[in-house]
Design a protein around this motif. Structure first.
Motif, PDB file in Angstrom:
ATOM      1  N   TYR A  60       0.833  -1.191   0.000  1.00 35.10           N
ATOM      2  CA  TYR A  60       0.000   0.000   0.000  1.00 35.10           C
ATOM      3  C   TYR A  60       0.871   1.244   0.000  1.00 35.10           C
ATOM      4  O   TYR A  60       1.985   1.240   0.539  1.00 35.10           O
ATOM      5  CB  TYR A  60      -0.882   0.037   1.256  1.00 35.10           C
ATOM      6  CG  TYR A  60      -1.784  -1.161   1.415  1.00 35.10           C
ATOM      7  CD1 TYR A  60      -1.352  -2.293   2.098  1.00 35.10           C
ATOM      8  CD2 TYR A  60      -3.073  -1.161   0.892  1.00 35.10           C
ATOM      9  CE1 TYR A  60      -2.176  -3.403   2.247  1.00 35.10           C
ATOM     10  CE2 TYR A  60      -3.902  -2.258   1.033  1.00 35.10           C
ATOM     11  CZ  TYR A  60      -3.454  -3.376   1.714  1.00 35.10           C
ATOM     12  OH  TYR A  60      -4.272  -4.468   1.853  1.00 35.10           O
ATOM     13  N   THR A  61       0.345   2.310  -0.554  1.00 35.66           N
ATOM     14  CA  THR A  61       1.020   3.576  -0.390  1.00 35.66           C
ATOM     15  C   THR A  61       0.856   4.017   1.062  1.00 35.66           C
ATOM     16  O   THR A  61      -0.131   3.664   1.736  1.00 35.66           O
ATOM     17  CB  THR A  61       0.472   4.621  -1.372  1.00 35.66           C
ATOM     18  OG1 THR A  61       1.319   5.753  -1.385  1.00 35.66           O
ATOM     19  CG2 THR A  61      -0.951   5.051  -1.017  1.00 35.66           C
ATOM     20  N   ASP A  62       1.800   4.797   1.545  1.00 41.25           N
ATOM     21  CA  ASP A  62       1.820   5.141   2.973  1.00 41.25           C
ATOM     22  C   ASP A  62       0.538   5.822   3.438  1.00 41.25           C
ATOM     23  O   ASP A  62       0.067   5.593   4.557  1.00 41.25           O
ATOM     24  CB  ASP A  62       3.016   6.050   3.266  1.00 41.25           C
ATOM     25  CG  ASP A  62       4.330   5.307   3.206  1.00 41.25           C
ATOM     26  OD1 ASP A  62       5.380   5.977   3.145  1.00 41.25           O
ATOM     27  OD2 ASP A  62       4.325   4.055   3.221  1.00 41.25           O
ATOM     28  N   SER A  63      -0.027   6.657   2.598  1.00 43.47           N
ATOM     29  CA  SER A  63      -1.176   7.457   3.022  1.00 43.47           C
ATOM     30  C   SER A  63      -2.442   6.631   3.263  1.00 43.47           C
ATOM     31  O   SER A  63      -3.372   7.117   3.913  1.00 43.47           O
ATOM     32  CB  SER A  63      -1.472   8.552   1.994  1.00 43.47           C
ATOM     33  OG  SER A  63      -1.819   7.991   0.747  1.00 43.47           O
ATOM     34  N   VAL A  64      -2.484   5.408   2.757  1.00 47.04           N
ATOM     35  CA  VAL A  64      -3.681   4.585   2.953  1.00 47.04           C
ATOM     36  C   VAL A  64      -3.403   3.357   3.811  1.00 47.04           C
ATOM     37  O   VAL A  64      -4.337   2.636   4.185  1.00 47.04           O
ATOM     38  CB  VAL A  64      -4.294   4.139   1.606  1.00 47.04           C
ATOM     39  CG1 VAL A  64      -4.473   5.324   0.671  1.00 47.04           C
ATOM     40  CG2 VAL A  64      -3.475   3.050   0.934  1.00 47.04           C
ATOM     41  N   ASN A  65      -2.149   3.105   4.116  1.00 44.44           N
ATOM     42  CA  ASN A  65      -1.786   1.928   4.895  1.00 44.44           C
ATOM     43  C   ASN A  65      -2.494   1.957   6.252  1.00 44.44           C
ATOM     44  O   ASN A  65      -2.438   2.961   6.966  1.00 44.44           O
ATOM     45  CB  ASN A  65      -0.277   1.880   5.071  1.00 44.44           C
ATOM     46  CG  ASN A  65       0.201   0.487   5.397  1.00 44.44           C
ATOM     47  OD1 ASN A  65      -0.516  -0.485   5.223  1.00 44.44           O
ATOM     48  ND2 ASN A  65       1.429   0.390   5.877  1.00 44.44           N
ATOM     49  N   GLY A  66      -3.171   0.861   6.556  1.00 42.53           N
ATOM     50  CA  GLY A  66      -3.924   0.787   7.795  1.00 42.53           C
ATOM     51  C   GLY A  66      -5.375   1.201   7.658  1.00 42.53           C
ATOM     52  O   GLY A  66      -6.191   0.932   8.546  1.00 42.53           O
ATOM     53  N   ARG A  67      -5.712   1.846   6.557  1.00 38.54           N
ATOM     54  CA  ARG A  67      -7.102   2.271   6.318  1.00 38.54           C
ATOM     55  C   ARG A  67      -7.736   1.505   5.163  1.00 38.54           C
ATOM     56  O   ARG A  67      -8.933   1.241   5.180  1.00 38.54           O
ATOM     57  CB  ARG A  67      -7.161   3.769   6.017  1.00 38.54           C
ATOM     58  CG  ARG A  67      -6.635   4.657   7.112  1.00 38.54           C
ATOM     59  CD  ARG A  67      -6.913   6.123   6.805  1.00 38.54           C
ATOM     60  NE  ARG A  67      -6.231   6.580   5.601  1.00 38.54           N
ATOM     61  CZ  ARG A  67      -6.854   7.103   4.542  1.00 38.54           C
ATOM     62  NH1 ARG A  67      -8.174   7.234   4.539  1.00 38.54           N
ATOM     63  NH2 ARG A  67      -6.159   7.514   3.495  1.00 38.54           N
ATOM     64  N   PHE A  68      -6.948   1.174   4.160  1.00 41.19           N
ATOM     65  CA  PHE A  68      -7.438   0.471   2.975  1.00 41.19           C
ATOM     66  C   PHE A  68      -6.965  -0.974   2.989  1.00 41.19           C
ATOM     67  O   PHE A  68      -5.869  -1.267   3.483  1.00 41.19           O
ATOM     68  CB  PHE A  68      -6.925   1.126   1.694  1.00 41.19           C
ATOM     69  CG  PHE A  68      -7.489   2.487   1.391  1.00 41.19           C
ATOM     70  CD1 PHE A  68      -8.244   3.206   2.314  1.00 41.19           C
ATOM     71  CD2 PHE A  68      -7.268   3.064   0.143  1.00 41.19           C
ATOM     72  CE1 PHE A  68      -8.758   4.452   2.026  1.00 41.19           C
ATOM     73  CE2 PHE A  68      -7.774   4.318  -0.164  1.00 41.19           C
ATOM     74  CZ  PHE A  68      -8.518   5.010   0.786  1.00 41.19           C
ATOM     75  N   THR A  69      -7.778  -1.855   2.430  1.00 42.08           N
ATOM     76  CA  THR A  69      -7.408  -3.256   2.297  1.00 42.08           C
ATOM     77  C   THR A  69      -7.730  -3.738   0.896  1.00 42.08           C
ATOM     78  O   THR A  69      -8.876  -3.608   0.435  1.00 42.08           O
ATOM     79  CB  THR A  69      -8.157  -4.130   3.307  1.00 42.08           C
ATOM     80  OG1 THR A  69      -7.882  -3.678   4.638  1.00 42.08           O
ATOM     81  CG2 THR A  69      -7.718  -5.590   3.183  1.00 42.08           C
ATOM     82  N   ILE A  70      -6.720  -4.275   0.233  1.00 43.40           N
ATOM     83  CA  ILE A  70      -6.932  -4.858  -1.091  1.00 43.40           C
ATOM     84  C   ILE A  70      -7.110  -6.362  -0.937  1.00 43.40           C
ATOM     85  O   ILE A  70      -6.432  -6.995  -0.126  1.00 43.40           O
ATOM     86  CB  ILE A  70      -5.765  -4.522  -2.045  1.00 43.40           C
ATOM     87  CG1 ILE A  70      -6.096  -4.952  -3.472  1.00 43.40           C
ATOM     88  CG2 ILE A  70      -4.461  -5.127  -1.564  1.00 43.40           C
ATOM     89  CD1 ILE A  70      -5.078  -4.440  -4.512  1.00 43.40           C
ATOM     90  N   SER A  71      -8.006  -6.920  -1.717  1.00 39.83           N
ATOM     91  CA  SER A  71      -8.233  -8.366  -1.685  1.00 39.83           C
ATOM     92  C   SER A  71      -8.703  -8.805  -3.066  1.00 39.83           C
ATOM     93  O   SER A  71      -9.037  -7.968  -3.916  1.00 39.83           O
ATOM     94  CB  SER A  71      -9.276  -8.739  -0.628  1.00 39.83           C
ATOM     95  OG  SER A  71     -10.529  -8.139  -0.903  1.00 39.83           O
TER      96      SER A  71
END
Length: 123
Positions: A60-71
């Protein structure tokens, strides 16, 4: 050709959530690395997240890490992006893309692109 169609975008309040989907057709989906990118008004397209063909690698890009999840669900030929704790800076057109290798640095590594889905976060 691999056709990609995004869905799930919309208008959401800051702090809310959205789940984007990208449905693939035309080629063997499970052979491809899948990525999500976004482009905000007046800005260049940027990498958001990537998932390997079997889901074992995710970045993930840093700005979304922890907020976005790809699956991804290879049985359904679909990749997802769950977006939580959205803020105004997440407002953009979101694109899914497919390519042969995991890449966070260059969208040139992705050979197929969807048309995009608009995400607007109101503050």
């Amino acid at each position: 050709q691999l056709q990609l169609v995004e869905s799930g975008g919309g208008l959401v309040q800051a702090g809310g959530s959205l789940k984007l989907s990208c449905a693939a057709s035309g080629r063997t989906f499970r052979n491809y690395v899948m990525g999500w990118f976004r482009q905000a008004p007046g800005k260049e397209r940027e990498f958001v997240a990537v998932i390997s063909w079997n889901g074992s690698l995710r970045y993930y890009t840093d700005s979304v890490n922890g907020r976005f999840t790809i699956s991804r669900d290879n049985a359904k030929n679909t990749v997802y992006l769950q977006m939580n704790s959205l803020n105004a800076e997440d407002t953009a057109v979101y694109y899914c893309a497919a390519g042969p290798t995991v890449s966070r640095d260059s969208d040139a590594a992705y050979h197929y692109w969807g048309q995009g889905t608009q995400v607007t976060v109101s503050s």
